[in-house]
Motif scaffolding. Structure first.
Motif, PDB file in Angstrom:
ATOM      1  N   LEU A 150      59.569  70.772  32.561  1.00 39.47           N
ATOM      2  CA  LEU A 150      60.306  69.518  32.746  1.00 39.47           C
ATOM      3  C   LEU A 150      61.796  69.788  32.589  1.00 39.47           C
ATOM      4  CD1 LEU A 150      57.986  67.218  30.616  1.00 39.47           C
ATOM      5  CD2 LEU A 150      58.178  67.230  33.115  1.00 39.47           C
ATOM      6  N   GLU A 151      62.579  69.232  33.539  1.00 37.82           N
ATOM      7  CA  GLU A 151      64.035  69.449  33.528  1.00 37.82           C
ATOM      8  C   GLU A 151      64.749  68.191  33.054  1.00 37.82           C
ATOM      9  OE1 GLU A 151      64.857  72.540  34.364  1.00 37.82           O
ATOM     10  OE2 GLU A 151      62.763  72.927  34.900  1.00 37.82           O
ATOM     11  N   ILE A 152      65.992  68.390  32.641  1.00 36.70           N
ATOM     12  CA  ILE A 152      66.860  67.261  32.273  1.00 36.70           C
ATOM     13  C   ILE A 152      67.339  66.591  33.564  1.00 36.70           C
ATOM     14  CG2 ILE A 152      69.089  66.685  31.187  1.00 36.70           C
ATOM     15  CD1 ILE A 152      66.986  67.782  29.268  1.00 36.70           C
ATOM     16  N   PRO A 153      67.401  65.265  33.613  1.00 34.76           N
ATOM     17  CA  PRO A 153      67.986  64.631  34.806  1.00 34.76           C
ATOM     18  C   PRO A 153      69.376  65.218  35.081  1.00 34.76           C
ATOM     19  CG  PRO A 153      66.996  62.987  33.366  1.00 34.76           C
ATOM     20  CD  PRO A 153      66.934  64.297  32.630  1.00 34.76           C
ATOM     21  N   GLU A 154      69.573  65.656  36.335  1.00 29.78           N
ATOM     22  CA  GLU A 154      70.806  66.347  36.764  1.00 29.78           C
ATOM     23  C   GLU A 154      72.084  65.672  36.295  1.00 29.78           C
ATOM     24  OE1 GLU A 154      69.917  69.814  38.745  1.00 29.78           O
ATOM     25  OE2 GLU A 154      71.939  68.915  38.811  1.00 29.78           O
ATOM     26  N   VAL A 155      72.122  64.352  36.431  1.00 31.60           N
ATOM     27  CA  VAL A 155      73.348  63.609  36.155  1.00 31.60           C
ATOM     28  C   VAL A 155      73.856  63.864  34.729  1.00 31.60           C
ATOM     29  CG1 VAL A 155      72.076  61.495  35.518  1.00 31.60           C
ATOM     30  CG2 VAL A 155      74.448  61.320  36.279  1.00 31.60           C
ATOM     31  N   LEU A 156      72.936  64.117  33.792  1.00 31.24           N
ATOM     32  CA  LEU A 156      73.345  64.307  32.398  1.00 31.24           C
ATOM     33  C   LEU A 156      74.055  65.637  32.193  1.00 31.24           C
ATOM     34  CD1 LEU A 156      70.238  62.866  30.502  1.00 31.24           C
ATOM     35  CD2 LEU A 156      72.370  61.713  31.117  1.00 31.24           C
ATOM     36  N   LEU A 157      73.911  66.546  33.175  1.00 34.23           N
ATOM     37  CA  LEU A 157      74.575  67.847  33.086  1.00 34.23           C
ATOM     38  C   LEU A 157      75.872  67.855  33.897  1.00 34.23           C
ATOM     39  CD1 LEU A 157      71.330  69.971  33.688  1.00 34.23           C
ATOM     40  CD2 LEU A 157      72.347  69.362  31.486  1.00 34.23           C
ATOM     41  N   SER A 158      76.168  66.724  34.558  1.00 30.10           N
ATOM     42  CA  SER A 158      77.292  66.679  35.498  1.00 30.10           C
ATOM     43  C   SER A 158      78.649  66.570  34.815  1.00 30.10           C
ATOM     44  CB  SER A 158      77.136  65.478  36.438  1.00 30.10           C
ATOM     45  OG  SER A 158      77.342  64.267  35.703  1.00 30.10           O
ATOM     46  N   GLY A 159      78.660  66.050  33.578  1.00 28.46           N
ATOM     47  CA  GLY A 159      79.938  65.835  32.897  1.00 28.46           C
ATOM     48  C   GLY A 159      80.691  64.633  33.449  1.00 28.46           C
ATOM     49  N   HIS A 160      80.082  63.909  34.375  1.00 27.58           N
ATOM     50  CA  HIS A 160      80.728  62.756  35.012  1.00 27.58           C
ATOM     51  C   HIS A 160      80.384  61.505  34.199  1.00 27.58           C
ATOM     52  CE1 HIS A 160      81.932  59.885  37.966  1.00 27.58           C
ATOM     53  NE2 HIS A 160      82.208  60.809  38.884  1.00 27.58           N
ATOM     54  N   HIS A 161      81.330  61.083  33.344  1.00 26.31           N
ATOM     55  CA  HIS A 161      80.999  60.047  32.361  1.00 26.31           C
ATOM     56  C   HIS A 161      80.592  58.715  32.966  1.00 26.31           C
ATOM     57  CE1 HIS A 161      81.663  62.595  29.030  1.00 26.31           C
ATOM     58  NE2 HIS A 161      82.886  62.924  29.457  1.00 26.31           N
ATOM     59  N   ALA A 162      81.310  58.299  34.031  1.00 23.34           N
ATOM     60  CA  ALA A 162      80.995  56.994  34.641  1.00 23.34           C
ATOM     61  C   ALA A 162      79.591  57.022  35.237  1.00 23.34           C
ATOM     62  CB  ALA A 162      82.025  56.656  35.715  1.00 23.34           C
ATOM     63  N   LYS A 163      79.258  58.164  35.897  1.00 21.93           N
ATOM     64  CA  LYS A 163      77.915  58.283  36.511  1.00 21.93           C
ATOM     65  C   LYS A 163      76.832  58.280  35.437  1.00 21.93           C
ATOM     66  CE  LYS A 163      78.598  60.512  40.934  1.00 21.93           C
ATOM     67  NZ  LYS A 163      78.790  61.834  41.504  1.00 21.93           N
ATOM     68  N   ILE A 164      77.116  58.966  34.332  1.00 25.95           N
ATOM     69  CA  ILE A 164      76.142  59.037  33.237  1.00 25.95           C
ATOM     70  C   ILE A 164      75.916  57.641  32.658  1.00 25.95           C
ATOM     71  CG2 ILE A 164      75.747  59.887  30.877  1.00 25.95           C
ATOM     72  CD1 ILE A 164      77.206  62.494  31.762  1.00 25.95           C
ATOM     73  N   GLU A 165      77.009  56.919  32.478  1.00 22.24           N
ATOM     74  CA  GLU A 165      76.908  55.567  31.916  1.00 22.24           C
ATOM     75  C   GLU A 165      76.078  54.670  32.842  1.00 22.24           C
ATOM     76  OE1 GLU A 165      80.106  52.371  30.651  1.00 22.24           O
ATOM     77  OE2 GLU A 165      80.749  54.422  30.209  1.00 22.24           O
ATOM     78  N   ARG A 166      76.331  54.797  34.150  1.00 19.19           N
ATOM     79  CA  ARG A 166      75.601  53.965  35.117  1.00 19.19           C
ATOM     80  C   ARG A 166      74.121  54.327  35.103  1.00 19.19           C
ATOM     81  NH1 ARG A 166      75.944  49.053  36.632  1.00 19.19           N
ATOM     82  NH2 ARG A 166      73.707  49.127  36.367  1.00 19.19           N
ATOM     83  N   TRP A 167      73.821  55.629  35.076  1.00 16.63           N
ATOM     84  CA  TRP A 167      72.424  56.097  35.062  1.00 16.63           C
ATOM     85  C   TRP A 167      71.711  55.560  33.817  1.00 16.63           C
ATOM     86  CZ3 TRP A 167      69.474  59.067  31.707  1.00 16.63           C
ATOM     87  CH2 TRP A 167      68.228  59.477  32.214  1.00 16.63           C
TER      88      TRP A 167
END
Ligand code: ADE
Length: 266
Positions: free
Chosen positions: A199-216
């Protein structure tokens, strides 16, 4: 804060020496005292209960013994009774205890938990203290029946104690949790290792993109809440939802009601 717990099984409450509540006691943030109800009995058998008036199964706890106990822990007659005292009677027939109760009780001066057993405590106890000006809460921790109020008191004490200022190391951890101000369940959380059991971590959480992470995270919270707690979706304030929230909720089958009120199923 001062917390008194009165029970015929004081040892049941010994877990309050552990963990966060135990540390708060050591640090002096919480003055927690556990009492044996039988210390206020006057007969040889240390009787706390009797048969119910009107008949029926089981035994009822006597109001006179409870009255002595509660008067003493409230400091009645000694001139030390705190105005901010709340008497909490855990009972499956109470109002359901929620995070809102925990928040409001966290600023009380004194909480007294009266743990009933058997068929409960004579109803005059709650009535008497209410008339005497004590704030009385008869509270249930959920729609199931326990053998007594001890476990329910432990639940409520932990929920309240962690909200006392200075209790939780990082107060930010209280901000986004389930049943907080957003009215949503918390989003799923992940830590290392990034790959585990295929099982992998959802990609977005590794992106460092704070706004995207917050939205996800917000989307996950909305989806989780819709799936697990539709009652919480119904209770959401539509004014607090943005366009993206409303779009996602519509995809999940929830639309604002025609009367301008909350959300309803499409
Ligand atoms: N005592 C027994 N069952 C209870 C419940 N569900 N909540 C609070 N106190 C209880």
């Amino acid at each position: 804060m001062r917390v008194d717990v009165v029970s015929i099984f004081p040892d049941y409450l010994s877990v309050l020496d552990l963990s966060l509540v135990g540390k708060a006691r050591q640090r002096g943030l919480l003055d927690l005292r556990v009492h044996d109800l039988r210390d206020w009995t006057t007969d040889r058998h240390r009787t706390v209960d009797d048969t119910p008036f009107g008949g029926g199964a089981g035994m009822v706890m006597r109001p006179d013994v409870w009255g002595q106990a509660i008067d003493e822990v409230l400091g009645a007659g000694t001139g030390t009774r705190s105005e901010g005292a709340h008497l909490i009677v855990p009972t499956p027939s109470g109002e359901v205890f929620t995070q809102r109760h925990a928040e409001s009780l966290a600023s009380a001066e004194q909480l007294v938990f009266a743990c009933g057993r058997y068929e409960g405590i004579d109803a005059r106890v709650a009535e008497h203290y209410r008339s005497a000006g004590v704030t009385v809460h008869e509270l249930s921790i959920g729609d199931y029946v326990l053998n007594g109020g001890e476990v329910a008191s432990l639940v409520m004490i932990e929920a309240v104690a962690r909200l006392i200022p200075g209790m939780v190391g990082n107060p930010d951890s209280l901000v986004e949790e389930s049943h907080g101000a957003a009215g949503l369940l918390e989003y799923p959380v992940y830590t290392k290792p990034p790959s585990w059991a295929d099982l992998e971590i959802p990609e977005v959480l590794l992106s460092g993109h704070h706004a995207k992470i917050e939205r996800w995270r917000r989307d996950q919270a909305l989806e989780r809440t819709a799936a697990r707690r539709p009652d919480m979706i119904e209770a959401l304030d539509v004014a607090g939802l943005d366009k993206h929230d409303l779009k996602l909720l519509a995809e999940l089958g929830w639309v604002p009601g025609a009367d301008g009120g909350g959300l309803t199923r499409a």
